[in-house]
Write a protein that holds these residues in place. Structure first.
Motif, PDB file in Angstrom:
ATOM      1  N   UNK A 290     -23.891 -50.684 -31.443  1.00  0.00           N
ATOM      2  CA  UNK A 290     -23.765 -51.558 -30.274  1.00  0.00           C
ATOM      3  C   UNK A 290     -25.150 -51.909 -29.713  1.00  0.00           C
ATOM      4  N   UNK A 291     -26.042 -50.921 -29.635  1.00  0.00           N
ATOM      5  CA  UNK A 291     -27.395 -51.176 -29.136  1.00  0.00           C
ATOM      6  C   UNK A 291     -28.136 -52.142 -30.063  1.00  0.00           C
ATOM      7  N   UNK A 292     -27.994 -51.941 -31.373  1.00  0.00           N
ATOM      8  CA  UNK A 292     -28.638 -52.838 -32.335  1.00  0.00           C
ATOM      9  C   UNK A 292     -28.090 -54.254 -32.192  1.00  0.00           C
ATOM     10  N   UNK A 293     -26.774 -54.358 -32.007  1.00  0.00           N
ATOM     11  CA  UNK A 293     -26.170 -55.680 -31.820  1.00  0.00           C
ATOM     12  C   UNK A 293     -26.696 -56.345 -30.547  1.00  0.00           C
ATOM     13  N   UNK A 294     -26.885 -55.552 -29.501  1.00  0.00           N
ATOM     14  CA  UNK A 294     -27.430 -56.101 -28.250  1.00  0.00           C
ATOM     15  C   UNK A 294     -28.841 -56.639 -28.465  1.00  0.00           C
ATOM     16  N   UNK A 295     -29.636 -55.918 -29.255  1.00  0.00           N
ATOM     17  CA  UNK A 295     -30.987 -56.386 -29.568  1.00  0.00           C
ATOM     18  C   UNK A 295     -30.928 -57.717 -30.308  1.00  0.00           C
ATOM     19  N   UNK A 296     -29.973 -57.866 -31.215  1.00  0.00           N
ATOM     20  CA  UNK A 296     -29.814 -59.117 -31.945  1.00  0.00           C
ATOM     21  C   UNK A 296     -29.384 -60.246 -31.013  1.00  0.00           C
ATOM     22  N   UNK A 297     -28.525 -59.919 -30.050  1.00  0.00           N
ATOM     23  CA  UNK A 297     -28.086 -60.940 -29.084  1.00  0.00           C
ATOM     24  C   UNK A 297     -29.275 -61.445 -28.269  1.00  0.00           C
ATOM     25  N   UNK A 298     -30.151 -60.524 -27.843  1.00  0.00           N
ATOM     26  CA  UNK A 298     -31.346 -60.926 -27.098  1.00  0.00           C
ATOM     27  C   UNK A 298     -32.204 -61.868 -27.941  1.00  0.00           C
ATOM     28  N   UNK A 299     -32.404 -61.519 -29.208  1.00  0.00           N
ATOM     29  CA  UNK A 299     -33.189 -62.384 -30.098  1.00  0.00           C
ATOM     30  C   UNK A 299     -32.498 -63.729 -30.288  1.00  0.00           C
ATOM     31  N   UNK A 300     -31.165 -63.714 -30.377  1.00  0.00           N
ATOM     32  CA  UNK A 300     -30.421 -64.961 -30.529  1.00  0.00           C
ATOM     33  C   UNK A 300     -30.570 -65.866 -29.321  1.00  0.00           C
ATOM     34  N   UNK A 301     -30.546 -65.274 -28.127  1.00  0.00           N
ATOM     35  CA  UNK A 301     -30.741 -66.060 -26.908  1.00  0.00           C
ATOM     36  C   UNK A 301     -32.143 -66.671 -26.899  1.00  0.00           C
ATOM     37  N   UNK A 302     -33.134 -65.875 -27.312  1.00  0.00           N
ATOM     38  CA  UNK A 302     -34.508 -66.389 -27.367  1.00  0.00           C
ATOM     39  C   UNK A 302     -34.594 -67.573 -28.320  1.00  0.00           C
ATOM     40  N   UNK A 303     -33.878 -67.520 -29.428  1.00  0.00           N
ATOM     41  CA  UNK A 303     -33.894 -68.622 -30.391  1.00  0.00           C
ATOM     42  C   UNK A 303     -33.245 -69.871 -29.803  1.00  0.00           C
TER      43      UNK A 303
ATOM     44  N   UNK B  70     -28.888 -68.674 -38.207  1.00  0.00           N
ATOM     45  CA  UNK B  70     -28.475 -68.124 -39.502  1.00  0.00           C
ATOM     46  C   UNK B  70     -29.412 -67.041 -40.034  1.00  0.00           C
ATOM     47  N   UNK B  71     -30.745 -67.250 -40.033  1.00  0.00           N
ATOM     48  CA  UNK B  71     -31.616 -66.167 -40.524  1.00  0.00           C
ATOM     49  C   UNK B  71     -31.440 -64.874 -39.745  1.00  0.00           C
ATOM     50  N   UNK B  72     -31.311 -64.980 -38.424  1.00  0.00           N
ATOM     51  CA  UNK B  72     -31.130 -63.781 -37.604  1.00  0.00           C
ATOM     52  C   UNK B  72     -29.803 -63.104 -37.924  1.00  0.00           C
ATOM     53  N   UNK B  73     -28.738 -63.883 -38.072  1.00  0.00           N
ATOM     54  CA  UNK B  73     -27.422 -63.304 -38.357  1.00  0.00           C
ATOM     55  C   UNK B  73     -27.439 -62.577 -39.697  1.00  0.00           C
ATOM     56  N   UNK B  74     -27.992 -63.227 -40.717  1.00  0.00           N
ATOM     57  CA  UNK B  74     -28.023 -62.601 -42.048  1.00  0.00           C
ATOM     58  C   UNK B  74     -28.901 -61.360 -42.033  1.00  0.00           C
TER      59      UNK B  74
ATOM     60  N   UNK C  31     -37.342 -68.376 -36.270  1.00  0.00           N
ATOM     61  CA  UNK C  31     -38.048 -67.101 -36.368  1.00  0.00           C
ATOM     62  C   UNK C  31     -37.751 -66.245 -35.142  1.00  0.00           C
ATOM     63  N   UNK C  32     -37.087 -65.095 -35.327  1.00  0.00           N
ATOM     64  CA  UNK C  32     -36.762 -64.267 -34.156  1.00  0.00           C
ATOM     65  C   UNK C  32     -37.991 -63.713 -33.453  1.00  0.00           C
ATOM     66  N   UNK C  33     -39.002 -63.290 -34.208  1.00  0.00           N
ATOM     67  CA  UNK C  33     -40.180 -62.719 -33.575  1.00  0.00           C
ATOM     68  C   UNK C  33     -40.964 -63.785 -32.803  1.00  0.00           C
ATOM     69  N   UNK C  34     -41.083 -64.973 -33.394  1.00  0.00           N
ATOM     70  CA  UNK C  34     -41.763 -66.050 -32.683  1.00  0.00           C
ATOM     71  C   UNK C  34     -41.004 -66.435 -31.424  1.00  0.00           C
ATOM     72  N   UNK C  35     -39.697 -66.521 -31.536  1.00  0.00           N
ATOM     73  CA  UNK C  35     -38.880 -66.903 -30.379  1.00  0.00           C
ATOM     74  C   UNK C  35     -38.960 -65.846 -29.288  1.00  0.00           C
ATOM     75  N   UNK C  36     -38.934 -64.573 -29.670  1.00  0.00           N
ATOM     76  CA  UNK C  36     -39.075 -63.505 -28.676  1.00  0.00           C
ATOM     77  C   UNK C  36     -40.438 -63.578 -28.002  1.00  0.00           C
ATOM     78  N   UNK C  37     -41.478 -63.807 -28.793  1.00  0.00           N
ATOM     79  CA  UNK C  37     -42.815 -63.909 -28.223  1.00  0.00           C
ATOM     80  C   UNK C  37     -42.938 -65.084 -27.281  1.00  0.00           C
ATOM     81  N   UNK C  38     -42.369 -66.246 -27.672  1.00  0.00           N
ATOM     82  CA  UNK C  38     -42.431 -67.423 -26.812  1.00  0.00           C
ATOM     83  C   UNK C  38     -41.656 -67.196 -25.519  1.00  0.00           C
ATOM     84  N   UNK C  39     -40.506 -66.529 -25.626  1.00  0.00           N
ATOM     85  CA  UNK C  39     -39.723 -66.226 -24.427  1.00  0.00           C
ATOM     86  C   UNK C  39     -40.474 -65.261 -23.522  1.00  0.00           C
TER      87      UNK C  39
END
Length: 537
Positions: free
Chosen positions: A120-133, A145-149, A59-67
């Protein structure tokens, strides 16, 4: 006559009108695009968890919140707890939602100017969420996979929206030239935005209401608690009958909850195991049936959070059922030199507890029941630690799955890494429940009442004074054990005027509660609780 075909001699031919979304519309486009991506990712994470394809980290939102919780400085955490109390996670959720919404709106506004930069900015936001995961305990590449899709879907909608607003041939250049007429482009923009918004809403609602915790709830509901072999006897005089006084037993729904879990872990009894290892002669692994098959104790124990301010309500008293930790540790056989047990929650949260506090005869438990029912999920289901006399951050690990016998010199834990003390016995404290602060009271006898605690030393006396006068002994409720709080009351002959009421407790060793005002960091607050009241005719 078609006047649109007329041109002025010598003047260039008129181009069809060009439509460019306004700032507000562009911001809406960004919100819809990013919202679709996140909602779809959340839905896929829930579905992946249900099918055991992905873990909670997906879960990207949960992972961001936990981070965010992990990176938040201590002063801000304490501010959140003191300001929002047990609603600190709600406040974090709202704050994170506002932050993501602002970022999404900015992406839409940037896309109005230059689509490539927005992508590019949107992709950066996804990278941050991916790191949190990926930095969450137990995560793996498949959890991305859920975040990528979802991210691909969101970025695709962003491109579609702002490409439709201009020339399809412009692709990602960001140039906005209409070759098909502004009215048609505007209509297509709004159509795609509507489709994206509907998709985001459906995915978000489905992710929110899919019963992803059904297995945990079903597991908890199927438990038949074993009959405890050692039951503590509770006298009938432990509770005073004073309106407004904190109940002697805190019911499960009102028991305080302070932890670092952004989303409550969902476990089942079938999937739970506890490993005891480290500096021991014999490593032990227990499942839930093996744990509940052991002789069980039932004890009333008061817990207190180290973040509890003077007069605060982050303390509660409950009846716990479980297995004595000392017996399990004795079977494992701690080796010479070991002085600490590092306990770990299923979400990676860690706690260091003195080995002596778990083996010195106090009722330190691996608890699986609270007030006569299986542990509530938010309070550690299926198993948690309950250790009398120590603040929760060094003793009360919820969702516990690992106990490592070790040395304080070799390990540290979540909160001790952040500047809190490694040794944290609960300090003597008392609180006034009635009357309320700034109450207007009549002249005559006024009941002053509250609770006091000094876990593992016991409360021997509570005293009250008015306007810095002499300390007066209050009447105490009956006593259960040195590990439970006591209620108290004092009848005050109130006279006219404004008055300040203070209370203090004296523990079983004869030591009075500290009067010096000290904050919660690093090992608990001290000071006297007080109330200012006005007595009128």
């Amino acid at each position: 006559m078609n006047t649109d075909s007329l041109t002025t001699p010598g003047a260039p031919a008129r181009e069809p009108s060009t439509w460019r979304p306004g700032v507000g519309v562009a911001a809406l486009g960004g919100l819809v695009s990013i919202g679709l991506g996140l909602a779809l990712a959340e839905l896929l994470a829930v579905l992946g968890g249900r099918l055991s394809l992905t873990g909670a980290a997906a879960s990207p939102l949960t992972s961001l919140g936990q981070s965010f919780i992990g990176l938040t400085p201590e002063w801000l955490k304490q501010f959140a707890i003191s300001t929002f109390g047990q609603n600190d996670k709600v406040a974090l959720t709202v704050g994170m939602g506002v932050t993501v919404a602002i970022a999404a709106a900015v992406i839409g506004i940037v896309a109005r100017w230059r689509l490539t930069v927005a992508v590019v900015v949107a992709a950066a936001l996804l990278v941050v969420a991916g790191i949190a995961i990926l930095t969450r305990t137990g995560s793996g590449p498949v959890d991305l996979l859920p975040l990528v899709i979802g991210g691909v879907a969101g970025v695709a909608l962003l491109i579609t929206l702002f490409r439709r607003a201009g020339d399809p041939e412009a692709a990602l250049t960001g140039e906005v030239h209409s070759g098909s007429g502004g009215r048609a482009d505007r209509r297509r923009f709004l159509q795609w935005a509507g489709i994206g918004a509907a998709g985001a809403a459906v995915a978000g609602v489905a992710a929110r209401f899919l019963p992803n915790s059904a297995q945990s709830a079903a597991s908890r509901g199927s438990i038949t608690l074993p009959t405890p072999t050692d039951v503590q006897q509770i006298a009938s005089d432990v509770a005073l009958d004073v309106p407004g006084l904190t109940p002697f037993v805190t019911d499960n729904a009102n028991f305080y909850r302070v932890d670092t879990a952004f989303v409550v872990p969902q476990l089942t009894t079938q999937g739970w195991q506890l490993r005891i290892h480290g500096l021991v002669d014999r490593e032990i692994t227990l499942d839930f049936d093996a744990l509940t098959g052991r002789p069980a104790l039932q004890r009333m124990i008061t817990l207190t959070c180290v973040s509890n301010p003077v007069g605060g309500d982050l303390a509660g008293n409950a009846t716990w059922q479980g297995v004595r930790l000392a017996d399990l540790l004795a079977e494992a056989g701690p080796q010479d030199g070991a002085d600490c047990v590092l306990s770990t929650s299923v979400d990676g949260f860690t706690v260091t507890t003195p080995l002596a506090a778990l083996t010195d005869g106090r009722d330190a438990l691996l608890a699986y029941a609270m007030n006569g029912e299986p542990l509530p999920v938010e309070h550690g289901f299926p198993v948690r630690m309950v250790v009398p006399g120590l603040y929760g951050y060094v003793s009360a690990t919820k969702w516990v799955v690992d106990l490592e016998v070790t040395k304080f010199a070799d390990v540290s834990a979540y909160w001790t890494d952040r500047g809190w003390a490694a040794q944290a016995p609960i300090k003597t404290a008392s609180r006034i429940d009635v009357p309320a602060s700034f109450a207007n009271l009549p002249v005559g006898t006024v009941t002053v009442a509250g609770v006091a605690w000094a876990q593992h030393r016991g409360v021997a006396k509570v005293q009250v004074r008015v306007d810095k006068g002499e300390w007066q002994d209050a009447t105490l409720s009956g006593d259960v054990s040195v590990d439970t709080w006591r209620q108290w009351e004092w009848q005050w002959p109130a006279d006219r005027g404004q008055h300040t009421i203070e209370c203090r407790a004296i523990d079983g060793n004869g030591d009075a509660q500290a009067e010096q005002v000290v904050g919660t960091v690093p090992d608990g607050a001290t000071g006297l609780d007080s109330r200012v009241v006005t007595v009128t005719v």
